[in-house]
Write a protein that holds these residues in place. Sequence first.
Motif, mmCIF file in Angstrom:
data_model
loop_
_atom_site.group_PDB
_atom_site.id
_atom_site.type_symbol
_atom_site.label_atom_id
_atom_site.label_comp_id
_atom_site.label_asym_id
_atom_site.label_seq_id
_atom_site.Cartn_x
_atom_site.Cartn_y
_atom_site.Cartn_z
ATOM 1 N N LEU A 129 34.054 55.667 48.107
ATOM 2 C CA LEU A 129 35.175 55.951 47.209
ATOM 3 C C LEU A 129 35.824 54.653 46.728
ATOM 4 C CD1 LEU A 129 36.715 58.334 46.005
ATOM 5 C CD2 LEU A 129 38.293 58.207 47.958
ATOM 6 N N ALA A 130 35.895 53.648 47.610
ATOM 7 C CA ALA A 130 36.485 52.357 47.239
ATOM 8 C C ALA A 130 35.645 51.648 46.182
ATOM 9 C CB ALA A 130 36.626 51.472 48.472
ATOM 10 N N LEU A 131 34.362 51.949 46.147
ATOM 11 C CA LEU A 131 33.492 51.303 45.165
ATOM 12 C C LEU A 131 33.712 51.832 43.750
ATOM 13 C CD1 LEU A 131 30.111 51.144 47.146
ATOM 14 C CD2 LEU A 131 31.763 49.305 46.758
ATOM 15 N N VAL A 132 34.286 52.996 43.654
ATOM 16 C CA VAL A 132 34.524 53.567 42.327
ATOM 17 C C VAL A 132 36.016 53.619 41.977
ATOM 18 C CG1 VAL A 132 32.389 54.882 42.235
ATOM 19 C CG2 VAL A 132 34.414 55.917 43.299
ATOM 20 N N GLN A 133 36.865 53.404 42.961
ATOM 21 C CA GLN A 133 38.303 53.268 42.713
ATOM 22 C C GLN A 133 38.665 51.809 43.003
ATOM 23 O OE1 GLN A 133 40.425 56.220 45.009
ATOM 24 N NE2 GLN A 133 39.780 57.901 43.690
ATOM 25 N N LEU A 134 38.613 51.007 41.953
ATOM 26 C CA LEU A 134 38.762 49.557 42.121
ATOM 27 C C LEU A 134 40.239 49.204 42.257
ATOM 28 C CD1 LEU A 134 36.154 48.467 39.415
ATOM 29 C CD2 LEU A 134 35.805 49.019 41.825
ATOM 30 N N ALA A 135 40.610 48.766 43.459
ATOM 31 C CA ALA A 135 42.012 48.479 43.781
ATOM 32 C C ALA A 135 42.249 46.984 43.887
ATOM 33 C CB ALA A 135 42.401 49.171 45.083
ATOM 34 N N SER A 136 43.482 46.580 43.625
ATOM 35 C CA SER A 136 43.835 45.161 43.717
ATOM 36 C C SER A 136 43.955 44.746 45.179
ATOM 37 C CB SER A 136 45.163 44.904 43.002
ATOM 38 O OG SER A 136 45.582 43.569 43.217
ATOM 39 N N PRO A 137 43.351 43.634 45.576
ATOM 40 C CA PRO A 137 43.477 43.172 46.959
ATOM 41 C C PRO A 137 44.783 42.412 47.218
ATOM 42 C CG PRO A 137 42.063 41.683 45.740
ATOM 43 C CD PRO A 137 42.434 42.783 44.791
ATOM 44 N N LEU A 138 45.588 42.195 46.160
ATOM 45 C CA LEU A 138 46.816 41.425 46.315
ATOM 46 C C LEU A 138 47.918 41.987 45.428
ATOM 47 C CD1 LEU A 138 46.827 38.215 44.191
ATOM 48 C CD2 LEU A 138 44.909 39.780 44.079
ATOM 49 N N ALA A 139 49.149 41.625 45.762
ATOM 50 C CA ALA A 139 50.280 41.958 44.899
ATOM 51 C C ALA A 139 50.355 40.919 43.797
ATOM 52 C CB ALA A 139 51.567 41.969 45.716
ATOM 53 N N GLY A 140 50.570 41.375 42.572
ATOM 54 C CA GLY A 140 50.627 40.426 41.460
ATOM 55 C C GLY A 140 50.806 41.137 40.140
ATOM 56 N N ILE A 141 50.353 40.482 39.081
ATOM 57 C CA ILE A 141 50.469 41.012 37.725
ATOM 58 C C ILE A 141 49.071 41.241 37.160
ATOM 59 C CG2 ILE A 141 51.205 40.455 35.366
ATOM 60 C CD1 ILE A 141 53.548 38.944 36.569
ATOM 61 N N VAL A 142 48.894 42.386 36.492
ATOM 62 C CA VAL A 142 47.609 42.668 35.846
ATOM 63 C C VAL A 142 47.506 41.750 34.621
ATOM 64 C CG1 VAL A 142 46.169 44.407 34.745
ATOM 65 C CG2 VAL A 142 47.693 45.050 36.632
ATOM 66 N N ALA A 143 46.644 40.763 34.724
ATOM 67 C CA ALA A 143 46.534 39.763 33.660
ATOM 68 C C ALA A 143 45.622 40.206 32.528
ATOM 69 C CB ALA A 143 46.028 38.438 34.233
ATOM 70 N N ARG A 144 44.613 41.000 32.864
ATOM 71 C CA ARG A 144 43.655 41.403 31.836
ATOM 72 C C ARG A 144 42.932 42.670 32.271
ATOM 73 N NH1 ARG A 144 39.781 36.813 29.706
ATOM 74 N NH2 ARG A 144 41.854 36.101 29.046
ATOM 75 N N ILE A 145 42.693 43.558 31.299
ATOM 76 C CA ILE A 145 41.876 44.756 31.513
ATOM 77 C C ILE A 145 40.756 44.726 30.489
ATOM 78 C CG2 ILE A 145 41.810 47.265 31.431
ATOM 79 C CD1 ILE A 145 44.699 47.284 32.391
ATOM 80 N N ASN A 146 39.535 44.792 30.978
ATOM 81 C CA ASN A 146 38.369 44.672 30.100
ATOM 82 C C ASN A 146 37.603 45.979 29.930
ATOM 83 O OD1 ASN A 146 38.881 41.869 29.970
ATOM 84 N ND2 ASN A 146 37.725 41.535 31.847
ATOM 85 N N ALA A 147 38.184 47.090 30.360
ATOM 86 C CA ALA A 147 37.473 48.364 30.273
ATOM 87 C C ALA A 147 38.421 49.453 29.788
ATOM 88 C CB ALA A 147 36.889 48.736 31.631
ATOM 89 N N GLN A 148 37.860 50.439 29.120
ATOM 90 C CA GLN A 148 38.633 51.574 28.609
ATOM 91 C C GLN A 148 37.991 52.875 29.079
ATOM 92 O OE1 GLN A 148 41.476 51.134 27.053
ATOM 93 N NE2 GLN A 148 41.209 48.915 27.077
ATOM 94 N N PRO A 149 38.784 53.947 29.229
ATOM 95 C CA PRO A 149 38.221 55.239 29.650
ATOM 96 C C PRO A 149 37.085 55.676 28.732
ATOM 97 C CG PRO A 149 40.617 55.293 29.772
ATOM 98 C CD PRO A 149 40.259 54.002 29.105
ATOM 99 N N GLY A 150 36.022 56.167 29.356
ATOM 100 C CA GLY A 150 34.853 56.612 28.611
ATOM 101 C C GLY A 150 33.795 55.538 28.433
#
Length: 360
Positions: free
Chosen positions: A163-184
């Motif tokens: 489940l962890a392999l498909v629910q990609l979680a942040s290993p640290l507290a911080g700010i989301v700097a970039r998202i390179n994927a969109q739903p679908g």
Amino acid sequence: MNTRFLLSSSLALFVSGLLSGCGARHEQEEKAPAEVAVQIGKVARATLRARVDAYGTVEAEPAGGGKPAGAARLSAPAAGIVMAVPVKEGERVEAGTVIVKLDDRVALAQAEKARHAVEFAEQQMARQNRLKSIEGTSEKSFQEAAQQLAAAKAEWASAQAQLALVQLASPLAGIVARINAQPGQTVEPNTVVAEVIDPARLVATASVPAKEAITLKVAQRAELVADRGSELIVTGQVFFIGPQVDAATDTTLVRVSVPPDAGFRLGQFVRVRIITEERADRLAVPREAVYTDHDGQSTLSIVEGDKAIQKTVKAGLRDGNLVEVEGEGVKEGTTVVTLGSYALPKETKVRILNPQQEAK
């Protein structure tokens, strides 16, 4: 014949007189002291610092001491379809927050099945414990129940890992700097789908020439400047000095801490000035006032009245435009020649081009 003789004699007397006059004027010019136009400065007390200058970039703090690195790139472990992106760029997240969800339907079903198996095995183990207390079960049945519980727990752990392999979680507290994927969107294995940065855990990494790195020590103060035109100086500390030299560049890797409120950005180019020595309350003069010859002897021209008198001095620490000096006649407030001191005679008459410095 007599006329020619008279003309020749007159010409000889004229030339002789002319030469004699020139010689007299030359003697007068030699006797007249030469005047050299110079600028002046003052001997002043200052705090001088020895520094090692280098250039580097702002990076995330590396992992260590039981903490993850100050930045993380989340990548897809296998090919899949992006089902959801629960966060947005610029959002602050905690460790464990899911950033990108791939198609997790199969993994969720397996996890749910494994959870029920653990619950059933725990119930069976509890029943065997009650029966054993009244000697109502065999040792074989008790051991079988224990083995079933252990196997169920192992399946549950494996399902959670999937489940962890498909629910990609942040290993640290911080700010989301970039998202390179969109739903679908379909992603391939190892595709970086998001980046998270902790802006409070940045460092400046610089390459310092090996011959200068030998003067560095952990905890030395360092000044960080974002660019040449900036007056903002941020203070950090050396916390890592590389144990080896890069043979290609003859440099050593050095890391300097960046204060959390510095406002620097990941990847930013900075100048690094590491303070290796500090000398307080020292006599110093402008750098151009000290002339050092090929033999390493340094001299300073001290202004007394309308003359500059050359003095041998000991030049010490250099800091920016200042040089530490020691020697006879060198004291606070002494006037010295700055511009024009190069190859100035030992004693010569001078004309001061910046007389306002005299009054300071």
